[in-house]
Design a protein around this motif. Sequence first.
Motif, PDB file in Angstrom:
ATOM      1  N   VAL A  57      11.995  12.775  -2.194  1.00  0.00           N
ATOM      2  CA  VAL A  57      11.214  11.840  -1.377  1.00  0.00           C
ATOM      3  C   VAL A  57      10.913  10.592  -2.201  1.00  0.00           C
ATOM      4  N   ARG A  58      10.516  10.806  -3.454  1.00  0.00           N
ATOM      5  CA  ARG A  58      10.142   9.677  -4.300  1.00  0.00           C
ATOM      6  C   ARG A  58      11.365   8.794  -4.565  1.00  0.00           C
ATOM      7  N   THR A  59      12.518   9.442  -4.811  1.00  0.00           N
ATOM      8  CA  THR A  59      13.746   8.663  -5.024  1.00  0.00           C
ATOM      9  C   THR A  59      14.058   7.848  -3.778  1.00  0.00           C
ATOM     10  N   ARG A  84      -2.984  17.840  -7.988  1.00  0.00           N
ATOM     11  CA  ARG A  84      -1.601  17.821  -7.490  1.00  0.00           C
ATOM     12  C   ARG A  84      -0.895  16.530  -7.931  1.00  0.00           C
ATOM     13  N   ASP A  85      -1.604  15.385  -7.870  1.00  0.00           N
ATOM     14  CA  ASP A  85      -0.984  14.108  -8.228  1.00  0.00           C
ATOM     15  C   ASP A  85      -0.692  14.017  -9.734  1.00  0.00           C
ATOM     16  N   MET A  86      -1.540  14.673 -10.539  1.00  0.00           N
ATOM     17  CA  MET A  86      -1.345  14.563 -11.995  1.00  0.00           C
ATOM     18  C   MET A  86      -0.362  15.582 -12.537  1.00  0.00           C
ATOM     19  N   GLN A  87      -0.224  16.709 -11.827  1.00  0.00           N
ATOM     20  CA  GLN A  87       0.615  17.798 -12.357  1.00  0.00           C
ATOM     21  C   GLN A  87       2.050  17.786 -11.852  1.00  0.00           C
ATOM     22  N   ARG A  88       2.352  16.973 -10.822  1.00  0.00           N
ATOM     23  CA  ARG A  88       3.710  17.057 -10.262  1.00  0.00           C
ATOM     24  C   ARG A  88       4.747  16.606 -11.298  1.00  0.00           C
ATOM     25  N   SER A  89       6.004  17.112 -11.080  1.00  0.00           N
ATOM     26  CA  SER A  89       7.019  16.893 -12.115  1.00  0.00           C
ATOM     27  C   SER A  89       7.517  15.448 -12.127  1.00  0.00           C
ATOM     28  N   GLU A 132      -8.687  18.643  -5.961  1.00  0.00           N
ATOM     29  CA  GLU A 132      -7.394  19.267  -5.640  1.00  0.00           C
ATOM     30  C   GLU A 132      -6.289  18.220  -5.598  1.00  0.00           C
ATOM     31  N   ARG A 133      -6.616  17.068  -4.970  1.00  0.00           N
ATOM     32  CA  ARG A 133      -5.602  16.016  -4.842  1.00  0.00           C
ATOM     33  C   ARG A 133      -5.282  15.420  -6.218  1.00  0.00           C
ATOM     34  N   ASP A 134      -6.298  15.199  -7.038  1.00  0.00           N
ATOM     35  CA  ASP A 134      -6.069  14.693  -8.409  1.00  0.00           C
ATOM     36  C   ASP A 134      -5.138  15.630  -9.159  1.00  0.00           C
ATOM     37  N   ASP A 165       0.892  -1.168   0.000  1.00  0.00           N
ATOM     38  CA  ASP A 165       0.000   0.000   0.000  1.00  0.00           C
ATOM     39  C   ASP A 165       0.926   1.212   0.000  1.00  0.00           C
ATOM     40  N   SER A 166       1.366   1.624  -1.193  1.00  0.00           N
ATOM     41  CA  SER A 166       2.401   2.671  -1.251  1.00  0.00           C
ATOM     42  C   SER A 166       1.865   4.004  -0.735  1.00  0.00           C
ATOM     43  N   GLY A 167       0.543   4.230  -0.877  1.00  0.00           N
ATOM     44  CA  GLY A 167      -0.034   5.468  -0.352  1.00  0.00           C
ATOM     45  C   GLY A 167       0.194   5.601   1.153  1.00  0.00           C
ATOM     46  N   GLY A 204      -0.903   2.009  -5.944  1.00  0.00           N
ATOM     47  CA  GLY A 204      -0.377   3.376  -5.834  1.00  0.00           C
ATOM     48  C   GLY A 204      -0.736   4.279  -6.988  1.00  0.00           C
ATOM     49  N   ARG A 205       0.208   5.152  -7.343  1.00  0.00           N
ATOM     50  CA  ARG A 205       0.009   6.093  -8.444  1.00  0.00           C
ATOM     51  C   ARG A 205       1.019   5.863  -9.563  1.00  0.00           C
ATOM     52  N   ASP A 206       2.196   5.303  -9.182  1.00  0.00           N
ATOM     53  CA  ASP A 206       3.298   5.152 -10.153  1.00  0.00           C
ATOM     54  C   ASP A 206       3.887   3.759 -10.101  1.00  0.00           C
ATOM     55  N   MET A 207       3.083   2.772  -9.700  1.00  0.00           N
ATOM     56  CA  MET A 207       3.600   1.396  -9.595  1.00  0.00           C
ATOM     57  C   MET A 207       4.006   0.888 -10.974  1.00  0.00           C
ATOM     58  N   TYR A 261       3.463   7.288   1.950  1.00  0.00           N
ATOM     59  CA  TYR A 261       3.417   8.749   1.832  1.00  0.00           C
ATOM     60  C   TYR A 261       2.580   9.364   2.959  1.00  0.00           C
ATOM     61  N   ARG A 262       1.531   8.657   3.355  1.00  0.00           N
ATOM     62  CA  ARG A 262       0.699   9.161   4.452  1.00  0.00           C
ATOM     63  C   ARG A 262       1.492   9.194   5.768  1.00  0.00           C
ATOM     64  N   VAL A 263       2.237   8.114   6.039  1.00  0.00           N
ATOM     65  CA  VAL A 263       3.017   8.069   7.280  1.00  0.00           C
ATOM     66  C   VAL A 263       4.126   9.121   7.229  1.00  0.00           C
TER      67      VAL A 263
HETATM   68  O1  C5P Z   1      -3.437   5.927  -2.224  1.00  0.00           O
HETATM   69  P1  C5P Z   1      -3.591   6.973  -1.142  1.00  0.00           P
HETATM   70  O2  C5P Z   1      -4.835   7.797  -1.264  1.00  0.00           O
HETATM   71  O3  C5P Z   1      -3.439   6.388   0.222  1.00  0.00           O
HETATM   72  O4  C5P Z   1      -2.361   7.959  -1.364  1.00  0.00           O
HETATM   73  C1  C5P Z   1      -2.228   9.153  -0.650  1.00  0.00           C
HETATM   74  C2  C5P Z   1      -1.420  10.152  -1.464  1.00  0.00           C
HETATM   75  O5  C5P Z   1      -0.080   9.669  -1.580  1.00  0.00           O
HETATM   76  C3  C5P Z   1      -1.898  10.353  -2.897  1.00  0.00           C
HETATM   77  O6  C5P Z   1      -2.850  11.385  -3.024  1.00  0.00           O
HETATM   78  C4  C5P Z   1      -0.620  10.695  -3.635  1.00  0.00           C
HETATM   79  O7  C5P Z   1      -0.353  12.067  -3.541  1.00  0.00           O
HETATM   80  C5  C5P Z   1       0.457   9.975  -2.857  1.00  0.00           C
HETATM   81  N1  C5P Z   1       0.915   8.768  -3.521  1.00  0.00           N
HETATM   82  C6  C5P Z   1       1.859   8.887  -4.515  1.00  0.00           C
HETATM   83  N2  C5P Z   1       2.385   7.789  -5.101  1.00  0.00           N
HETATM   84  C7  C5P Z   1       1.964   6.573  -4.753  1.00  0.00           C
HETATM   85  C8  C5P Z   1       0.970   6.410  -3.759  1.00  0.00           C
HETATM   86  C9  C5P Z   1       0.449   7.543  -3.180  1.00  0.00           C
HETATM   87  O8  C5P Z   1       2.249   9.991  -4.859  1.00  0.00           O
HETATM   88  N3  C5P Z   1       2.517   5.506  -5.327  1.00  0.00           N
END
Ligand code: C5P
Length: 230
Positions: free
Chosen positions: A113-115, A188-193, A184-186, A33-35, A134-137, A38-40
């Motif tokens: 952070v991602r690296t 930010r998640d779609m526009q990041r570099s 807003e979250r979509d 659960d990669s999210g 996740g978002r980038d698996m 990031y949450r922690v």
């Molecule tokens: O999946 P979840 O809603 O728990 O993820 C929380 C946030 O963590 C997402 O909105 C996204 O910004 C970030 N995330 C990410 N890459 C992932 C998983 C989550 O950037 N692989």
Amino acid sequence: MSERVIAIDGPSGSGKGTIAARLAKELGYSLLDSGALYRVLGLASQRAGLDPEQDFDAIAQLALDLPISFGRPDDSAPWQEGSVWLAGDDVSLQIRTDEASALASQVAAIPAVRTNLLQRQRDFLQGEGLVADGRDMGTTVFPNSPLKIYLTASVEARAERRYKQLIAKGIDAILPALLRELQERDERDMQRSVSPLKPAEDAIIIDSTDLSIEDVMSQVLGLTREKLSN
Ligand code: C5P
């Protein structure tokens, strides 16, 4: 044969968390659960008094050393399905609040952070195989995955699902506010570099707007049989 990883990506509220957990159980695979990572990290940064809009280096360092564990605080403790721990502290509920969601997407936009979380995510591939949520698996963390699914749904349907979940838990919620937060979250998640949310070129896209979890699950199981049947 490429690595036994099923990558499930998509926006918040698409149902991918539920599908990933069920699929992992059904196949006897591990679950990432990669999210939650990031949450922690968002929560740990807040506890350390760090600002996700400024303290990029310190947060990236925290990502390297993050004392997170899934299922139990340490190897001697009993297993608690779905629990998440930060330095021995049960943060399972705290990381699911709307504030924690916003913080997660802020720290997730910091490239270092991602690296720094890359290897930690890859280390989840052990035993029979892995379902990675996740978002980038599919695009970045497991680009060689033989089955990449991009699960999506209209933002209205996703907001409504979240609304119903909260109401069922007895938590007050306002649908238009939830819709705005998701948008807003979509955004930010779609526009990041780095590693923006988008389907991998070889991902199979499933739109769950008009589908039940059972419908999605049977499609995903069918695809799994097709792609990982050796
Ligand atoms: O999946 P979840 O809603 O728990 O993820 C929380 C946030 O963590 C997402 O909105 C996204 O910004 C970030 N995330 C990410 N890459 C992932 C998983 C989550 O950037 N692989």
